[in-house]
Design an enzyme around this catalytic site. Structure first.
Site, PDB file in Angstrom:
ATOM      1  N   GLN A  42      -5.244  -1.767   9.065  1.00  0.00           N
ATOM      2  CA  GLN A  42      -5.100  -3.099   8.476  1.00  0.00           C
ATOM      3  C   GLN A  42      -5.778  -4.151   9.353  1.00  0.00           C
ATOM      4  OE1 GLN A  42      -3.807  -3.596   5.454  1.00  0.00           O
ATOM      5  NE2 GLN A  42      -4.105  -5.794   5.545  1.00  0.00           N
ATOM      6  N   LYS A  46       0.847  -1.201   0.000  1.00  0.00           N
ATOM      7  CA  LYS A  46       0.000   0.000   0.000  1.00  0.00           C
ATOM      8  C   LYS A  46       0.882   1.250   0.000  1.00  0.00           C
ATOM      9  CE  LYS A  46      -3.881  -2.460   1.929  1.00  0.00           C
ATOM     10  NZ  LYS A  46      -4.651  -2.956   3.063  1.00  0.00           N
ATOM     11  N   ASP A  88     -11.386   2.443   3.085  1.00  0.00           N
ATOM     12  CA  ASP A  88     -11.825   1.049   2.945  1.00  0.00           C
ATOM     13  C   ASP A  88     -13.331   0.982   2.686  1.00  0.00           C
ATOM     14  OD1 ASP A  88      -9.824  -0.963   3.206  1.00  0.00           O
ATOM     15  OD2 ASP A  88      -9.613  -0.527   5.340  1.00  0.00           O
TER      16      ASP A  88
HETATM   17  N1  GUN Z   1      -6.998  -7.027   5.402  1.00  0.00           N
HETATM   18  C1  GUN Z   1      -7.228  -7.780   4.290  1.00  0.00           C
HETATM   19  N2  GUN Z   1      -7.864  -7.054   3.354  1.00  0.00           N
HETATM   20  C2  GUN Z   1      -8.052  -5.828   3.875  1.00  0.00           C
HETATM   21  C3  GUN Z   1      -8.640  -4.624   3.377  1.00  0.00           C
HETATM   22  O1  GUN Z   1      -9.163  -4.552   2.256  1.00  0.00           O
HETATM   23  N3  GUN Z   1      -8.623  -3.565   4.216  1.00  0.00           N
HETATM   24  C4  GUN Z   1      -8.076  -3.626   5.461  1.00  0.00           C
HETATM   25  N4  GUN Z   1      -8.122  -2.530   6.197  1.00  0.00           N
HETATM   26  N5  GUN Z   1      -7.522  -4.715   5.952  1.00  0.00           N
HETATM   27  C5  GUN Z   1      -7.504  -5.811   5.151  1.00  0.00           C
END
Ligand code: GUN
Length: 280
Positions: free
Chosen positions: A93, A49, A116
């Site tokens: 996350q 990211k 998200d």
């Molecule tokens: N963990 C796995 N996929 C995601 C996601 O799309 N967003 C977040 N915040 N954590 C994750």
């Protein structure tokens, strides 16, 4: 032979577009990512990211907190990021350590910075068809369909899986594009009978070889959200690719299909959030 949907290529093209749009802004979009604990897979996702942000010219900040972080400490950090002017997107996350309530945490991020799109306000906006920030995986799938000129309107769409992150919002986005949508799940009876109706079949189950060729209609578009490991430890999707592929008109491979789009859509959301915040 199905046409292979190339998520890597669409992702690269979309990132170029995001980069161009960001360069024209007076303010650099900024994303703050919080990770709690030391789950190796999560750390890889977070690193990707951050790299994505660098690639398109965004600011990014990664907050690496120890496993012992309390819920209150995490909420205090979110509160400070909520009011920080150069932070336009906040992402925590998942999964979080067991002593922290994910729902409390996701509801604490102000909806305007919730890249998200997990906050109830954003989920509600998706439900009403008024969303500005879209859940990354479903949004990535819609982008793939658009890129390949795959019409959704009037089509039978079947989504397998009803998670808040993928299945439910996916169904809403397909409905918003005028698809006729069915959501299937672990209690669905005669699953194969339902999926065989699908012009567009989206599988988000998390089980290797779950979707077999008898579940696929001739000429269907098959979108595989699965990220599983096969017997040899290799990454594979939900779809039994070898047997299903010849029946499909289009199919997403795993890896290289839906996966590459997810972070790209996070970048798109960060750009959108920055624009929305600057305007206000
Ligand atoms: N963990 C796995 N996929 C995601 C996601 O799309 N967003 C977040 N915040 N954590 C994750």
């Amino acid at each position: 032979m199905a046409i292979m949907i190339d998520g890597k290529a669409v992702s690269a093209a979309t990132r170029e577009q995001i980069k161009r749009e960001a360069a024209e802004m007076t303010v650099k979009p900024g994303l703050a990512v919080i990770i709690v604990g030391d789950d190796p897979a999560s750390h890889v996702y977070v690193r990707n990211k951050k790299r994505g942000c660098e690639e398109v010219g965004f600011n990014s900040w990664v907050y690496e907190l120890p496993e012992s972080t309390t819920q209150d400490e995490l909420l205090t950090l979110i509160d400070s990021l909520n009011v920080k002017d150069d932070v336009h997107g906040i992402l925590v996350q998942l999964p979080l350590p067991r002593h922290i309530d994910e729902s409390v945490v996701t509801e604490r991020i102000v909806p305007e910075k919730d890249v998200d799109a997990f906050h109830s306000v954003n989920a509600g906006r998706i439900f009403k068809g008024e969303a500005s920030l879209l859940p990354c995986t479903p949004a990535g799938i819609m982008e793939l369909l658009r890129y390949y000129n795959i019409e959704v309107a009037g089509k039978r769409c079947v989504v397998i899986g009803r998670s808040n992150i993928v299945g439910k919002p996916m169904a809403m986005l397909l409905l918003g594009a005028n698809g006729t949508v069915t959501i299937c799940h672990s209690r669905t009876r005669e699953l194969a009978q339902v999926t065989r109706e699908a012009d567009i079949l989206v599988s988000a189950v998390g089980k290797a070889k779950f979707v077999t060729s008898d579940m696929v209609k001739d000429g269907a578009v098959v979108i595989d959200v699965g990220m599983n490991r096969n017997e040899d430890g290799k990454l594979c999707g939900d779809v039994d690719f070898v047997s299903a592929e010849p029946k499909c008109s289009y199919i997403t491979p795993v890896p290289g299909g839906v996966g590459p789009m997810t972070i790209t859509m996070l970048l798109r959301n960060t750009l959108t959030a920055a624009r929305n915040i600057i305007k206000n």
